[in-house]
Design a protein around this motif. Structure first.
Motif, PDB file in Angstrom:
ATOM      1  N   PRO A  64      17.159  10.409  34.355  1.00 35.05           N
ATOM      2  CA  PRO A  64      16.186  10.359  34.637  1.00 35.05           C
ATOM      3  C   PRO A  64      16.145  10.358  35.859  1.00 35.05           C
ATOM      4  CG  PRO A  64      16.705   8.475  33.330  1.00 35.05           C
ATOM      5  CD  PRO A  64      18.072   9.599  33.206  1.00 35.05           C
ATOM      6  N   ILE A  65      14.541  11.155  36.314  1.00 35.70           N
ATOM      7  CA  ILE A  65      14.909  10.745  38.065  1.00 35.70           C
ATOM      8  C   ILE A  65      13.588   9.578  37.975  1.00 35.70           C
ATOM      9  CG2 ILE A  65      14.023  11.566  40.054  1.00 35.70           C
ATOM     10  CD1 ILE A  65      13.405  13.893  38.844  1.00 35.70           C
ATOM     11  N   LYS A  76      19.210   8.825  37.407  1.00 38.65           N
ATOM     12  CA  LYS A  76      20.396   7.380  36.290  1.00 38.65           C
ATOM     13  C   LYS A  76      21.387   7.935  35.360  1.00 38.65           C
ATOM     14  CE  LYS A  76      20.452   2.457  34.788  1.00 38.65           C
ATOM     15  NZ  LYS A  76      19.944   1.103  35.147  1.00 38.65           N
ATOM     16  N   THR A  77      22.458   8.110  35.689  1.00 36.65           N
ATOM     17  CA  THR A  77      23.235   8.996  34.157  1.00 36.65           C
ATOM     18  C   THR A  77      23.388   8.281  32.862  1.00 36.65           C
ATOM     19  OG1 THR A  77      25.247   8.136  34.641  1.00 36.65           O
ATOM     20  CG2 THR A  77      24.617  10.507  35.785  1.00 36.65           C
ATOM     21  N   VAL A 107       8.672  11.414  38.912  1.00 39.14           N
ATOM     22  CA  VAL A 107       9.858   9.950  38.232  1.00 39.14           C
ATOM     23  C   VAL A 107       9.697  10.264  36.890  1.00 39.14           C
ATOM     24  CG1 VAL A 107       9.779   7.691  38.584  1.00 39.14           C
ATOM     25  CG2 VAL A 107       9.709   9.383  40.611  1.00 39.14           C
ATOM     26  N   GLY A 108      10.858   9.645  36.050  1.00 40.30           N
ATOM     27  CA  GLY A 108      10.477   9.970  34.793  1.00 40.30           C
ATOM     28  C   GLY A 108      11.630  11.332  33.956  1.00 40.30           C
ATOM     29  N   ASP A 109      11.256  11.854  34.983  1.00 39.89           N
ATOM     30  CA  ASP A 109      12.153  13.391  34.113  1.00 39.89           C
ATOM     31  C   ASP A 109      12.912  13.436  33.838  1.00 39.89           C
ATOM     32  OD1 ASP A 109       9.448  14.961  33.993  1.00 39.89           O
ATOM     33  OD2 ASP A 109       9.244  16.156  36.053  1.00 39.89           O
ATOM     34  N   SER A 128      17.289  21.552  37.004  1.00 40.83           N
ATOM     35  CA  SER A 128      16.147  22.458  36.126  1.00 40.83           C
ATOM     36  C   SER A 128      16.144  20.940  35.426  1.00 40.83           C
ATOM     37  CB  SER A 128      17.227  22.606  35.072  1.00 40.83           C
ATOM     38  OG  SER A 128      18.357  23.431  35.093  1.00 40.83           O
ATOM     39  N   ASN A 129      15.049  21.413  34.900  1.00 36.39           N
ATOM     40  CA  ASN A 129      14.358  20.114  34.163  1.00 36.39           C
ATOM     41  C   ASN A 129      14.275  19.767  32.587  1.00 36.39           C
ATOM     42  OD1 ASN A 129      12.333  18.168  33.486  1.00 36.39           O
ATOM     43  ND2 ASN A 129      10.501  19.363  34.863  1.00 36.39           N
ATOM     44  N   VAL A 130      15.058  18.538  31.945  1.00 43.73           N
ATOM     45  CA  VAL A 130      15.206  18.532  30.993  1.00 43.73           C
ATOM     46  C   VAL A 130      13.988  18.172  29.882  1.00 43.73           C
ATOM     47  CG1 VAL A 130      16.789  17.541  29.343  1.00 43.73           C
ATOM     48  CG2 VAL A 130      17.829  18.511  31.061  1.00 43.73           C
TER      49      VAL A 130
END
Length: 135
Positions: A64-65, A76-77, A107-109, A128-130
């Motif tokens: 997440p961003i 954060k992984t 933020v949160g994506d 890329s946006n998951v």
């Protein structure tokens, strides 16, 4: 004196792992008859400072961003490591099937970042946006 040295060396070699006994025996044989003054210590190693030796590696990460601040984000992984993501003019967003823009990421994506890693910083070549787990 030589026989006592050889006897001591043989005893010490017997206590070493079998795979290293041959190398130690050859080394010990070379030392027999040498005086201590004929051994010259090796020079100290030179620290590696060339840019090629310290080159960053190509890598990727997802998570997440956490923050967005201009061209610097934090992600954060799943292993709980936080990475700084540097966005440049050449950073691509999305993929060929789903192109995106920087403004489409919030933020949160969950972002998948590909780029050049150096420590805990990755300079992004593609993001890329998951998705957003919260909707």
């Amino acid at each position: 004196m030589v026989n006592s040295r050889r006897s001591a060396m043989t005893w010490k070699i017997a206590r070493v792992a079998p795979g290293t006994r041959i190398a130690l025996a050859a080394f010990a044989s070379a030392l027999v008859g040498c005086s201590a003054t004929s051994i010259t210590p090796a020079p100290a190693p030179t620290p590696v400072t060339s840019s090629s030796a310290l080159a960053a590696k190509h890598s990727h990460l997802s998570g997440p961003i956490m923050t967005e601040n201009g061209s610097t984000w934090t992600v954060k992984t799943a292993t709980d490591h936080t990475y700084t993501v540097i966005i440049t003019d050449t950073t691509a967003f999305g993929d060929t099937k789903n192109p995106a823009t920087k403004g489409q990421f919030r933020v949160g994506d969950i972002a998948h970042v590909t780029g050049t890693m150096s420590g805990s910083t990755i300079t992004a070549s593609r993001i890329s946006n998951v998705g957003n787990p919260l909707g």
